[in-house]
Design an enzyme around this catalytic site. Structure first.
Site, PDB file in Angstrom:
ATOM      1  N   HIS A 133      -7.856   9.904   3.439  1.00 31.65           N
ATOM      2  CA  HIS A 133      -7.427   8.974   4.486  1.00 31.65           C
ATOM      3  C   HIS A 133      -7.824   9.468   5.882  1.00 31.65           C
ATOM      4  CE1 HIS A 133      -4.433   7.858   1.251  1.00 31.65           C
ATOM      5  NE2 HIS A 133      -4.960   6.695   1.566  1.00 31.65           N
ATOM      6  N   HIS A 157      -9.110   4.807  -2.544  1.00 30.65           N
ATOM      7  CA  HIS A 157      -8.408   4.906  -1.256  1.00 30.65           C
ATOM      8  C   HIS A 157      -9.268   5.728  -0.304  1.00 30.65           C
ATOM      9  CE1 HIS A 157      -4.209   3.431  -1.986  1.00 30.65           C
ATOM     10  NE2 HIS A 157      -4.778   3.301  -3.168  1.00 30.65           N
ATOM     11  N   ASP A 171       0.850  -1.196   0.000  1.00 30.98           N
ATOM     12  CA  ASP A 171       0.000   0.000   0.000  1.00 30.98           C
ATOM     13  C   ASP A 171       0.889   1.250   0.000  1.00 30.98           C
ATOM     14  OD1 ASP A 171      -2.398   1.417   0.236  1.00 30.98           O
ATOM     15  OD2 ASP A 171      -2.371   1.357   2.428  1.00 30.98           O
ATOM     16  N   HIS A 172       0.698   2.119  -0.970  1.00 32.13           N
ATOM     17  CA  HIS A 172       1.443   3.387  -1.060  1.00 32.13           C
ATOM     18  C   HIS A 172       2.957   3.223  -1.065  1.00 32.13           C
ATOM     19  CE1 HIS A 172      -2.108   5.966  -0.676  1.00 32.13           C
ATOM     20  NE2 HIS A 172      -2.533   5.125   0.243  1.00 32.13           N
TER      21      HIS A 172
END
Ligand code: G3H
Ligand code: 13P
Ligand code: ZN
Length: 310
Positions: free
Chosen positions: A180, A211, A82-83
């Site tokens: 987020h 996301h 992730d990321h």
């Protein structure tokens, strides 16, 4: 079974018109809660580790526990970075056994994002690993921004099309208003479904990723607050909107904050009610039960992935 790559798991979701949760894990407790629920529900699942999680637990350990659980499962499991920020982040995870990686170069100038994403795609594809990238700025919807500022943060559909063609990437994260963390909207929740529809038209049958897609269930917020948490303004993406996104090309929905929230709510409650308990298995179990509840609800009622792997 063996871990599957992102393309395999997401193409089936596109064909079947459902979404797949991509849930973050940092330890055995989070991973086991997610995987046990997926197996019970007959749902395909993506589990993912951030670079922070890798720093915390170690890349080989995170791969080993995932493979070890997935080996005895009947539903497909994909393991995603992730990321990832750099080529080295992605290479380290590909070499360690991840089956999908995200290269998040969305903060770089467009041409640099293309170049870095292409480099990762080349390395990954040679090894059977698939790649997610991102364009657009993932930011919360504030109350007062000018129209031009507002437009600048969202993904430009035409650019999304060009980017996919230029990079050969397997899935794309787009910015349509999600963000987020536990506080996503100051006012009313707003997602730009018009942008999603344009992307879908330009890129039919191509997997789109959301996301910042936690719904921040208010019953979990209440429970956590009842036992001492301070979660001012905690508010997520309404489930109706997530359901609508899944009816388009969105087939990977990233969720981390909901798991953090429910896990800590369960632990807070357990420790308050059992002040003499020092057995960490017992309070972890209380947190795990609530993660399972939240994941099950998403599979059954939001993403529609329940029974899709039976
Ligand atoms: O997108 C971010 C994820 O929630 C991971 O967060 O970097 O704190 O592990 P983290
Ligand atoms: P949330 O903070 O909404 O859970 O988003 C998680 C995420 O996007 C992980 O990449
Ligand atoms: Zn994210």
């Amino acid at each position: 079974m063996e871990l599957v790559n992102g393309k395999e798991i997401m193409q089936k979701a596109l064909d079947g018109h459902y979404g797949i949760g991509a849930f973050n894990y940092v330890n055995i407790e989070t991973l086991k809660s997610i995987l046990d629920t997926a197996e019970e529900k007959g749902s395909p699942v993506i589990v993912q580790c951030s670079t922070g999680a890798i720093k915390y637990a170690g890349v080989d350990t995170l791969v080993a526990i995932c493979r070890s659980y997935a080996k005895n499962m009947t539903v497909p499991v994909c393991l995603n970075l992730d990321h990832g920020q750099t080529f080295e982040d992605c290479k380290k995870c590909i070499d360690a056994g991840f089956t999908n990686v995200m290269i998040d170069a969305s903060h770089l100038p467009y041409e640099e994002n293309i170049a870095l994403t292409r480099k990762v795609v080349e390395y990954a594809h040679e090894r059977g690993v698939t790649v997610e990238a991102e364009i657009g700025v993932l930011a919360g919807v504030e109350d007062e921004v000018s129209a031009s500022e507002d437009d600048a943060r969202y993904t430009d559909p035409k650019q999304a099309y060009d980017f996919v063609k230029a990079t050969g990437v397997d899935s794309l994260a787009i910015a349509i208003g999600t963000s987020h963390g536990t506080v996503k909207f100051k006012g009313e929740a707003k997602l730009r479904f018009d942008i999603l529809e344009q992307v879908e038209k330009l890129l039919p049958n191509f997997p789109i990723v959301l996301h910042g897609a936690s719904s921040i269930p208010q019953d979990m917020v209440k429970l956590a607050e009842e036992y001492g948490a301070v979660l001012k303004g905690a508010k997520g993406i309404p489930e109706t909107m997530l359901r609508e996104a899944c009816s388009h090309n969105v087939c990977k929905i990233n969720v981390d904050s909901d798991l953090r929230l429910s896990f800590t709510a369960g632990i807070r409650k357990h420790l308050t009610e059992n002040p003499d308990n020092v057995d960490m298995r017992k309070y972890n179990q209380a947190g795990m039960e609530l993660i399972k509840k939240v994941v099950a609800d998403k599979m059954d009622n939001v993403f529609g992935s329940t029974n899709m792997a039976r």
